[in-house]
Design a protein around this motif. Structure first.
Motif, PDB file in Angstrom:
ATOM      1  N   SER A  32       0.822  -1.208   0.000  1.00 21.05           N
ATOM      2  CA  SER A  32       0.000   0.000   0.000  1.00 21.05           C
ATOM      3  C   SER A  32       0.855   1.257   0.000  1.00 21.05           C
ATOM      4  N   VAL A  33       1.955   1.238   0.738  1.00 19.21           N
ATOM      5  CA  VAL A  33       2.853   2.392   0.759  1.00 19.21           C
ATOM      6  C   VAL A  33       3.501   2.588  -0.607  1.00 19.21           C
ATOM      7  N   VAL A  34       3.935   1.499  -1.224  1.00 20.97           N
ATOM      8  CA  VAL A  34       4.539   1.594  -2.558  1.00 20.97           C
ATOM      9  C   VAL A  34       3.499   2.084  -3.577  1.00 20.97           C
ATOM     10  N   ALA A  35       2.289   1.555  -3.498  1.00 16.71           N
ATOM     11  CA  ALA A  35       1.231   1.975  -4.419  1.00 16.71           C
ATOM     12  C   ALA A  35       0.864   3.439  -4.214  1.00 16.71           C
ATOM     13  N   ALA A  36       0.849   3.899  -2.976  1.00 17.25           N
ATOM     14  CA  ALA A  36       0.554   5.304  -2.708  1.00 17.25           C
ATOM     15  C   ALA A  36       1.648   6.204  -3.276  1.00 17.25           C
ATOM     16  N   ALA A  37       2.896   5.781  -3.131  1.00 16.31           N
ATOM     17  CA  ALA A  37       3.998   6.570  -3.694  1.00 16.31           C
ATOM     18  C   ALA A  37       3.913   6.623  -5.212  1.00 16.31           C
ATOM     19  N   LEU A  38       3.595   5.504  -5.828  1.00 19.58           N
ATOM     20  CA  LEU A  38       3.432   5.489  -7.285  1.00 19.58           C
ATOM     21  C   LEU A  38       2.251   6.341  -7.727  1.00 19.58           C
ATOM     22  N   LEU A  63      -5.253  24.692 -16.823  1.00 21.07           N
ATOM     23  CA  LEU A  63      -4.356  24.413 -15.702  1.00 21.07           C
ATOM     24  C   LEU A  63      -5.137  23.922 -14.483  1.00 21.07           C
ATOM     25  N   ALA A  64      -6.321  24.463 -14.273  1.00 24.18           N
ATOM     26  CA  ALA A  64      -7.149  24.007 -13.150  1.00 24.18           C
ATOM     27  C   ALA A  64      -7.572  22.554 -13.342  1.00 24.18           C
ATOM     28  N   PHE A  65      -7.934  22.179 -14.573  1.00 27.54           N
ATOM     29  CA  PHE A  65      -8.306  20.793 -14.835  1.00 27.54           C
ATOM     30  C   PHE A  65      -7.111  19.856 -14.662  1.00 27.54           C
ATOM     31  N   MET A  66      -5.940  20.288 -15.086  1.00 21.82           N
ATOM     32  CA  MET A  66      -4.743  19.455 -14.916  1.00 21.82           C
ATOM     33  C   MET A  66      -4.397  19.292 -13.440  1.00 21.82           C
ATOM     34  N   GLU A  67      -4.563  20.340 -12.680  1.00 21.07           N
ATOM     35  CA  GLU A  67      -4.270  20.266 -11.244  1.00 21.07           C
ATOM     36  C   GLU A  67      -5.267  19.347 -10.536  1.00 21.07           C
ATOM     37  N   ALA A  68      -6.499  19.291 -11.036  1.00 25.12           N
ATOM     38  CA  ALA A  68      -7.491  18.382 -10.458  1.00 25.12           C
ATOM     39  C   ALA A  68      -7.049  16.929 -10.616  1.00 25.12           C
ATOM     40  N   LEU A  69      -6.396  16.610 -11.726  1.00 22.35           N
ATOM     41  CA  LEU A  69      -5.893  15.244 -11.912  1.00 22.35           C
ATOM     42  C   LEU A  69      -4.850  14.894 -10.859  1.00 22.35           C
ATOM     43  N   THR A  70      -4.010  15.847 -10.515  1.00 26.40           N
ATOM     44  CA  THR A  70      -3.008  15.616  -9.474  1.00 26.40           C
ATOM     45  C   THR A  70      -3.676  15.376  -8.127  1.00 26.40           C
ATOM     46  N   ILE A  71      -4.719  16.135  -7.847  1.00 23.93           N
ATOM     47  CA  ILE A  71      -5.428  15.979  -6.581  1.00 23.93           C
ATOM     48  C   ILE A  71      -6.113  14.618  -6.514  1.00 23.93           C
ATOM     49  N   TYR A  72      -6.609  14.113  -7.649  1.00 22.35           N
ATOM     50  CA  TYR A  72      -7.200  12.776  -7.657  1.00 22.35           C
ATOM     51  C   TYR A  72      -6.157  11.725  -7.297  1.00 22.35           C
ATOM     52  N   GLY A  73      -4.941  11.873  -7.779  1.00 21.80           N
ATOM     53  CA  GLY A  73      -3.867  10.953  -7.411  1.00 21.80           C
ATOM     54  C   GLY A  73      -3.570  11.011  -5.929  1.00 21.80           C
ATOM     55  N   LEU A  74      -3.597  12.212  -5.368  1.00 25.11           N
ATOM     56  CA  LEU A  74      -3.384  12.358  -3.928  1.00 25.11           C
ATOM     57  C   LEU A  74      -4.494  11.685  -3.143  1.00 25.11           C
ATOM     58  N   VAL A  75      -5.722  11.798  -3.605  1.00 27.70           N
ATOM     59  CA  VAL A  75      -6.849  11.155  -2.919  1.00 27.70           C
ATOM     60  C   VAL A  75      -6.696   9.634  -2.954  1.00 27.70           C
ATOM     61  N   VAL A  76      -6.291   9.103  -4.083  1.00 28.35           N
ATOM     62  CA  VAL A  76      -6.070   7.658  -4.179  1.00 28.35           C
ATOM     63  C   VAL A  76      -4.983   7.219  -3.198  1.00 28.35           C
ATOM     64  N   LEU A 101      -5.362   4.678   0.023  1.00 35.58           N
ATOM     65  CA  LEU A 101      -4.527   3.486   0.202  1.00 35.58           C
ATOM     66  C   LEU A 101      -3.805   3.485   1.534  1.00 35.58           C
ATOM     67  N   LEU A 102      -3.452   4.664   2.024  1.00 33.51           N
ATOM     68  CA  LEU A 102      -2.708   4.725   3.280  1.00 33.51           C
ATOM     69  C   LEU A 102      -3.603   4.641   4.519  1.00 33.51           C
ATOM     70  N   PHE A 103      -4.755   5.305   4.484  1.00 34.30           N
ATOM     71  CA  PHE A 103      -5.546   5.443   5.713  1.00 34.30           C
ATOM     72  C   PHE A 103      -6.882   4.701   5.722  1.00 34.30           C
ATOM     73  N   ALA A 104      -7.428   4.404   4.557  1.00 32.84           N
ATOM     74  CA  ALA A 104      -8.696   3.666   4.485  1.00 32.84           C
ATOM     75  C   ALA A 104      -8.517   2.522   3.497  1.00 32.84           C
ATOM     76  N   ASN A 105      -7.529   1.711   3.756  1.00 30.86           N
ATOM     77  CA  ASN A 105      -7.114   0.678   2.811  1.00 30.86           C
ATOM     78  C   ASN A 105      -8.229  -0.359   2.614  1.00 30.86           C
ATOM     79  N   PRO A 106      -8.718  -0.490   1.370  1.00 22.35           N
ATOM     80  CA  PRO A 106      -9.772  -1.472   1.115  1.00 22.35           C
ATOM     81  C   PRO A 106      -9.251  -2.913   1.076  1.00 22.35           C
ATOM     82  N   PHE A 107      -7.935  -3.097   1.025  1.00 23.56           N
ATOM     83  CA  PHE A 107      -7.355  -4.423   0.950  1.00 23.56           C
ATOM     84  C   PHE A 107      -6.998  -5.009   2.302  1.00 23.56           C
ATOM     85  N   ALA A 108      -7.147  -4.220   3.345  1.00 21.65           N
ATOM     86  CA  ALA A 108      -6.771  -4.701   4.682  1.00 21.65           C
ATOM     87  C   ALA A 108      -7.901  -5.461   5.331  1.00 21.65           C
TER      88      ALA A 108
END
Length: 81
Positions: A9-15, A57-70, A74-81
């Motif tokens: 999960s940590v590796v996946a979050a970093a990726l 630029l706002a739409f592109m930044e939203a994509l980055t925020i989606y990655g942060l949410v994912v 993975l780190l705090f509400a891991n569905p695989f745990a």
């Protein structure tokens, strides 16, 4: 939580954060460069180009925020745990 799942999960979050930052970063650089080039060619269209640039630029930044949410899921509400 299993240690293997936690490590994966940590590796996946970093990726997720890393890959989510690379794409929009390259896109924002290209968009800004093209906008400057367009303004240099047609200074009278500066307002229209700037408005379109800021919106994209706002739409592109939203994509980055989606990655942060994912990554946070993975780190705090891991569905695989």
């Amino acid at each position: 939580m299993d240690s293997l799942i936690a490590a994966a999960s940590v590796v996946a979050a970093a990726l997720a954060v890393g890959l989510a930052a690379i794409g929009p970063g390259i896109g924002q650089g290209n968009a800004a460069g093209q906008a400057v080039e367009g303004i240099a060619r047609q200074p009278e269209a500066e307002g229209k180009i700037r408005g379109t640039l800021l919106l994209s630029l706002a739409f592109m930044e939203a994509l980055t925020i989606y990655g942060l949410v994912v990554a946070l899921v993975l780190l705090f509400a891991n569905p695989f745990a």
